[in-house]
Design a protein around this motif. Sequence first.
Motif, PDB file in Angstrom:
ATOM      1  N   ALA A 170       3.883   7.809  15.129  1.00 42.05           N
ATOM      2  CA  ALA A 170       4.378   7.640  13.867  1.00 42.05           C
ATOM      3  C   ALA A 170       5.495   6.525  14.026  1.00 42.05           C
ATOM      4  N   GLY A 171       6.170   5.803  15.069  1.00 44.90           N
ATOM      5  CA  GLY A 171       7.311   5.202  15.326  1.00 44.90           C
ATOM      6  C   GLY A 171       8.031   5.645  15.218  1.00 44.90           C
ATOM      7  N   TYR A 172       8.546   7.290  15.990  1.00 39.13           N
ATOM      8  CA  TYR A 172       9.721   7.182  16.160  1.00 39.13           C
ATOM      9  C   TYR A 172       9.889   6.752  17.876  1.00 39.13           C
ATOM     10  N   ILE A 173      11.155   7.492  18.017  1.00 40.38           N
ATOM     11  CA  ILE A 173      11.413   6.811  18.912  1.00 40.38           C
ATOM     12  C   ILE A 173      11.944   8.251  20.144  1.00 40.38           C
ATOM     13  N   VAL A 174      11.604   8.449  21.262  1.00 42.00           N
ATOM     14  CA  VAL A 174      11.792  10.075  21.766  1.00 42.00           C
ATOM     15  C   VAL A 174      12.185  10.288  22.902  1.00 42.00           C
ATOM     16  N   GLN A 175      13.645  10.429  23.014  1.00 38.65           N
ATOM     17  CA  GLN A 175      14.196  10.401  24.298  1.00 38.65           C
ATOM     18  C   GLN A 175      14.766  12.006  24.798  1.00 38.65           C
ATOM     19  N   ARG A 176      14.004  12.237  26.064  1.00 32.67           N
ATOM     20  CA  ARG A 176      13.926  13.454  26.843  1.00 32.67           C
ATOM     21  C   ARG A 176      14.845  13.691  28.150  1.00 32.67           C
ATOM     22  N   PHE A 177      15.948  14.256  27.580  1.00 33.28           N
ATOM     23  CA  PHE A 177      16.701  14.813  29.177  1.00 33.28           C
ATOM     24  C   PHE A 177      17.031  16.091  29.435  1.00 33.28           C
ATOM     25  N   SER A 178      17.039  16.084  30.625  1.00 37.68           N
ATOM     26  CA  SER A 178      16.806  17.596  31.368  1.00 37.68           C
ATOM     27  C   SER A 178      18.058  17.793  31.146  1.00 37.68           C
ATOM     28  N   ARG A 179      18.486  20.123  31.752  1.00 39.77           N
ATOM     29  CA  ARG A 179      19.306  19.962  32.109  1.00 39.77           C
ATOM     30  C   ARG A 179      20.837  19.521  32.081  1.00 39.77           C
ATOM     31  N   ASP A 180      20.059  19.280  33.955  1.00 40.95           N
ATOM     32  CA  ASP A 180      21.021  18.801  34.560  1.00 40.95           C
ATOM     33  C   ASP A 180      21.476  17.156  34.087  1.00 40.95           C
ATOM     34  N   GLN A 181      20.830  17.014  33.365  1.00 37.38           N
ATOM     35  CA  GLN A 181      21.433  15.500  33.499  1.00 37.38           C
ATOM     36  C   GLN A 181      22.273  15.523  31.819  1.00 37.38           C
ATOM     37  N   VAL A 182      22.263  16.340  31.241  1.00 33.85           N
ATOM     38  CA  VAL A 182      22.551  16.556  30.155  1.00 33.85           C
ATOM     39  C   VAL A 182      24.612  17.603  30.711  1.00 33.85           C
ATOM     40  N   VAL A 183      24.294  18.221  31.735  1.00 35.76           N
ATOM     41  CA  VAL A 183      25.722  19.204  32.610  1.00 35.76           C
ATOM     42  C   VAL A 183      26.268  18.363  33.031  1.00 35.76           C
ATOM     43  N   GLN A 184      25.234  17.741  34.482  1.00 35.42           N
ATOM     44  CA  GLN A 184      25.975  16.483  35.852  1.00 35.42           C
ATOM     45  C   GLN A 184      26.270  15.010  35.229  1.00 35.42           C
ATOM     46  N   ARG A 185      25.580  14.482  33.781  1.00 32.73           N
ATOM     47  CA  ARG A 185      26.164  13.315  33.996  1.00 32.73           C
ATOM     48  C   ARG A 185      25.574  13.269  32.546  1.00 32.73           C
ATOM     49  N   LEU A 193      24.878  22.462  24.224  1.00 32.92           N
ATOM     50  CA  LEU A 193      25.535  21.326  25.134  1.00 32.92           C
ATOM     51  C   LEU A 193      25.096  19.971  25.254  1.00 32.92           C
ATOM     52  N   MET A 194      23.980  20.131  24.573  1.00 35.23           N
ATOM     53  CA  MET A 194      23.628  18.073  23.484  1.00 35.23           C
ATOM     54  C   MET A 194      24.137  18.219  22.247  1.00 35.23           C
ATOM     55  N   ALA A 195      24.467  19.060  21.801  1.00 31.93           N
ATOM     56  CA  ALA A 195      25.128  19.074  20.408  1.00 31.93           C
ATOM     57  C   ALA A 195      26.778  18.210  20.446  1.00 31.93           C
ATOM     58  N   GLN A 196      27.371  19.260  21.187  1.00 30.51           N
ATOM     59  CA  GLN A 196      29.133  19.662  22.466  1.00 30.51           C
ATOM     60  C   GLN A 196      28.635  18.032  22.782  1.00 30.51           C
ATOM     61  N   LEU A 197      27.839  17.953  23.201  1.00 24.75           N
ATOM     62  CA  LEU A 197      27.327  16.267  23.769  1.00 24.75           C
ATOM     63  C   LEU A 197      28.042  14.738  23.241  1.00 24.75           C
ATOM     64  N   PHE A 198      26.931  14.984  21.671  1.00 22.03           N
ATOM     65  CA  PHE A 198      27.016  14.679  20.688  1.00 22.03           C
ATOM     66  C   PHE A 198      28.313  14.152  20.107  1.00 22.03           C
ATOM     67  N   ARG A 199      29.039  15.655  19.544  1.00 19.56           N
ATOM     68  CA  ARG A 199      30.402  15.545  19.802  1.00 19.56           C
ATOM     69  C   ARG A 199      31.233  14.896  20.563  1.00 19.56           C
ATOM     70  N   GLN A 200      31.923  15.360  21.535  1.00 15.46           N
ATOM     71  CA  GLN A 200      32.365  14.551  22.930  1.00 15.46           C
ATOM     72  C   GLN A 200      32.029  13.511  23.093  1.00 15.46           C
ATOM     73  N   HIS A 201      31.248  12.511  22.343  1.00 13.01           N
ATOM     74  CA  HIS A 201      30.794  11.134  23.149  1.00 13.01           C
ATOM     75  C   HIS A 201      30.403  11.083  21.970  1.00 13.01           C
ATOM     76  N   ALA A 202      31.525  11.125  19.759  1.00  4.99           N
ATOM     77  CA  ALA A 202      31.234  10.256  19.371  1.00  4.99           C
ATOM     78  C   ALA A 202      29.816   9.292  19.225  1.00  4.99           C
ATOM     79  N   LEU A 203      28.490  10.375  19.181  1.00  4.66           N
ATOM     80  CA  LEU A 203      27.359   9.842  18.669  1.00  4.66           C
ATOM     81  C   LEU A 203      27.330   9.967  17.125  1.00  4.66           C
ATOM     82  N   PRO A 204      26.480   9.695  16.442  1.00  2.00           N
ATOM     83  CA  PRO A 204      25.975   9.307  15.196  1.00  2.00           C
ATOM     84  C   PRO A 204      25.627  11.250  15.038  1.00  2.00           C
TER      85      PRO A 204
END
Length: 184
Positions: A145-160, A82-93
């Motif tokens: 190590a300098g990485y930016i980490v964002q965490r998203f829940s299932r509800d966020q990915v599916v509902q928002r 679902l997250m991979a599809q979100l990347f495509r649907q929203h034209a993310l890098p």
Amino acid sequence: VEHGIPTTHPLRTLCDLGAVDAPAVSIALHHLIVRGAVRYDDVRAALQRHRGKGRAGATALEAALDSYALGSKTPDSELEILMAQLFRQHALPTFEFHAIVEGWEVDFLVSNSKVIIETDGWTSHGLNKAQFERDRAKDADLRSAGYIVQRFSRDQVVQRPEWVAARIRSTLSRWAPHLLEHPR
């Protein structure tokens, strides 16, 4: 056995489904991969071997394989799909799926950046104390190590999904603006 494929083989099932309901093949393929019933590479290879043998639905299966956002790596959950599809649907890098970063496997490493996107289902990441602690250690190591980490829940990915995409885009505009300057 028909056309060299056992009648109960997932390839036959996917092709048969493709002959009557082409859009459903993509959904079925995702479910079979997530559940470990098939591997992407095996389905692709079997399709190539049996493609010219009169297999109805092969075109639908090939289209489903081509649109499979995660490539040949097997997702741990449907949430990753679902997250991979979100990347495509929203034209993310573009992203690297299941990249190894600082010794940790991450869900999505945005290509050419230090931005990591993690997807967390409640059952494995919220109810399991060991996994919860592991996630915190992983985040601490990656951030150190300098990485930016964002965490998203299932509800966020599916509902928002729009909100999730906007958060990712906002993070990229701050930490990897070069990725947003040119459309993919």
